[in-house]
Design an enzyme around this catalytic site. Structure first.
Site, PDB file in Angstrom:
ATOM      1  N   THR A  52      63.621   7.882  48.271  1.00 32.53           N
ATOM      2  CA  THR A  52      63.874   9.282  47.929  1.00 32.53           C
ATOM      3  C   THR A  52      62.555  10.066  47.910  1.00 32.53           C
ATOM      4  O   THR A  52      62.450  11.131  48.521  1.00 32.53           O
ATOM      5  CB  THR A  52      64.593   9.374  46.571  1.00 32.53           C
ATOM      6  OG1 THR A  52      65.671   8.460  46.575  1.00 32.53           O
ATOM      7  CG2 THR A  52      65.117  10.767  46.316  1.00 32.53           C
ATOM      8  N   HIS A 129      73.075  11.331  41.882  1.00 34.45           N
ATOM      9  CA  HIS A 129      72.008  11.259  42.896  1.00 34.45           C
ATOM     10  C   HIS A 129      72.485  12.050  44.109  1.00 34.45           C
ATOM     11  O   HIS A 129      72.829  11.492  45.154  1.00 34.45           O
ATOM     12  CB  HIS A 129      71.743   9.793  43.241  1.00 34.45           C
ATOM     13  CG  HIS A 129      70.486   9.526  44.002  1.00 34.45           C
ATOM     14  ND1 HIS A 129      69.738  10.518  44.605  1.00 34.45           N
ATOM     15  CD2 HIS A 129      69.837   8.356  44.264  1.00 34.45           C
ATOM     16  CE1 HIS A 129      68.688   9.965  45.198  1.00 34.45           C
ATOM     17  NE2 HIS A 129      68.730   8.662  45.006  1.00 34.45           N
TER      18      HIS A 129
HETATM   19  N1   CP Z   1      68.380   5.147  47.486  1.00 31.08           N
HETATM   20  C1   CP Z   1      67.369   5.385  46.644  1.00 31.08           C
HETATM   21  O1   CP Z   1      67.466   6.232  45.749  1.00 31.08           O
HETATM   22  O2   CP Z   1      66.252   4.604  46.848  1.00 31.08           O
HETATM   23  P1   CP Z   1      64.909   4.732  46.031  1.00 31.08           P
HETATM   24  O3   CP Z   1      65.201   4.319  44.597  1.00 31.08           O
HETATM   25  O4   CP Z   1      63.935   3.810  46.711  1.00 31.08           O
HETATM   26  O5   CP Z   1      64.473   6.166  46.063  1.00 31.08           O
END
Ligand code: CP
Length: 304
Positions: A52, A129
């Site tokens: 992200t 998210h």
């Molecule tokens: N998918 C996702 O949020 O990955 P990260 O935690 O690496 O940002």
């Protein structure tokens, strides 16, 4: 000024336009290389991230803008006790847009109330998210050609998996989506998600603890990791962490055109032997995440 805190902050039509814009960015990258010249993105990550944070940074750099920020709370004045509100008011003096991840649910919402610039929720605790959901939707649209008439299986940690909650919410606004929710008893989808989203919008769903039984019916399989950081007791995590491992023998019973998604990081829940199967979409999903974040930055900054 528009923020993105919850996926429902965007209408279905706005999401469709972001998907169209992403597809145009993919086709005509050169047209976008200076769109955000002179603009700054602040990436404020109070919790670890690879995809992200780096995709937001890559997105802004590919738009010709620049990036500031921090990747852990301990390297900011949060470690000295500064509030989220004060941090946001400060960063708004330096940046045009802020992407923020925080372990506390609701922190980006609080930030948006004090911010002079657009706030993007890059993940808040076990809650939401929304930009991962945009990446998921772009991936499903590119792979299946549609966002409706699908049987979607969610497998793994449906209790703490914020990407699951945001994606089910987004799918609840599409037509004819059937859900198969695959989890151990302890990691079932929270009751509020069932009542306020799935049942409220009349989505047909079933719950099972068997990936083997569910897999032949699926058009999309959304695998998730068991979220170690949200458990109170390590022993519970150890007991549940390998509940589901997708491998080629399980995949032998799936449709030929299944799309396998995973927000990543993966721990053990998809065997690496699956990576070369044409149905594995999770690394395409990573790349799509950058393109749709480019489209989102353009939208929230009002750049045509
Ligand atoms: N998918 C996702 O949020 O990955 P990260 O935690 O690496 O940002």
């Amino acid at each position: 000024m528009q923020h993105l805190i919850d996926i429902c902050d965007l209408s279905v039509a706005e999401i469709d336009r972001l998907i169209e814009k992403s597809n145009d960015i993919i086709k005509h990258r050169e047209n976008y290389s200076e769109k955000c010249k002179g603009k700054k993105l602040a990436a404020l990550f109070f919790e670890p991230s690879t995809r992200t944070r780096l995709s937001f940074e890559a997105a802004m750099l590919e738009l010709g803008g620049s990036v500031i920020g921090f990747s852990e709370a301990n390297s900011s004045s949060a470690a000295k006790g500064e509030s989220v509100s004060d941090t946001i008011r400060t960063v708004g003096c330096y940046a045009d847009i802020i992407a923020m991840r925080h372990p506390k649910e609701g922190a980006p919402l609080v930030a948006s109330m004090k911010s002079s610039v657009p706030i993007i929720n890059a993940g808040d605790g076990g809650h939401n998210h929304p930009t991962q959901t945009l990446a998921d939707l772009l991936t499903i649209k590119r792979e299946k050609g549609r966002l409706n008439d699908l049987t979607v299986g969610f497998c793994g940690d449906l209790k703490f998996g914020r990407t699951v909650h945001s994606l089910i919410t987004a799918l609840s606004r599409q037509n004819n989506i059937r859900l198969i929710l695959i989890s151990p008893q302890e990691l079932k989808i929270p009751e509020y998600m069932k009542q306020e989203v799935i049942e409220r919008f009349g989505m047909p769903y079933e719950e099972t603890d068997s990936l083997e039984k569910a897999i032949p019916n699926l058009d999309v399989l959304y695998m998730t990791r068991v979220q170690r950081e949200r458990f109170f007791k390590e022993a519970d995590y150890i007991r549940l962490k390998d509940s589901y491992i997708l491998n080629l023998s399980k995949l032998a019973h799936a449709k030929a055109d299944l799309s396998i998604l995973h927000p990543l990081p993966r721990v053990n829940e998809i065997s690496v032997e699956v990576d070369d199967d044409p149905r594995a979409c999770y690394f395409k999903q990573v790349l799509n995440g950058k393109y749709i974040r480019m489209a989102l930055i353009l939208k929230l900054l009002g750049v045509e």
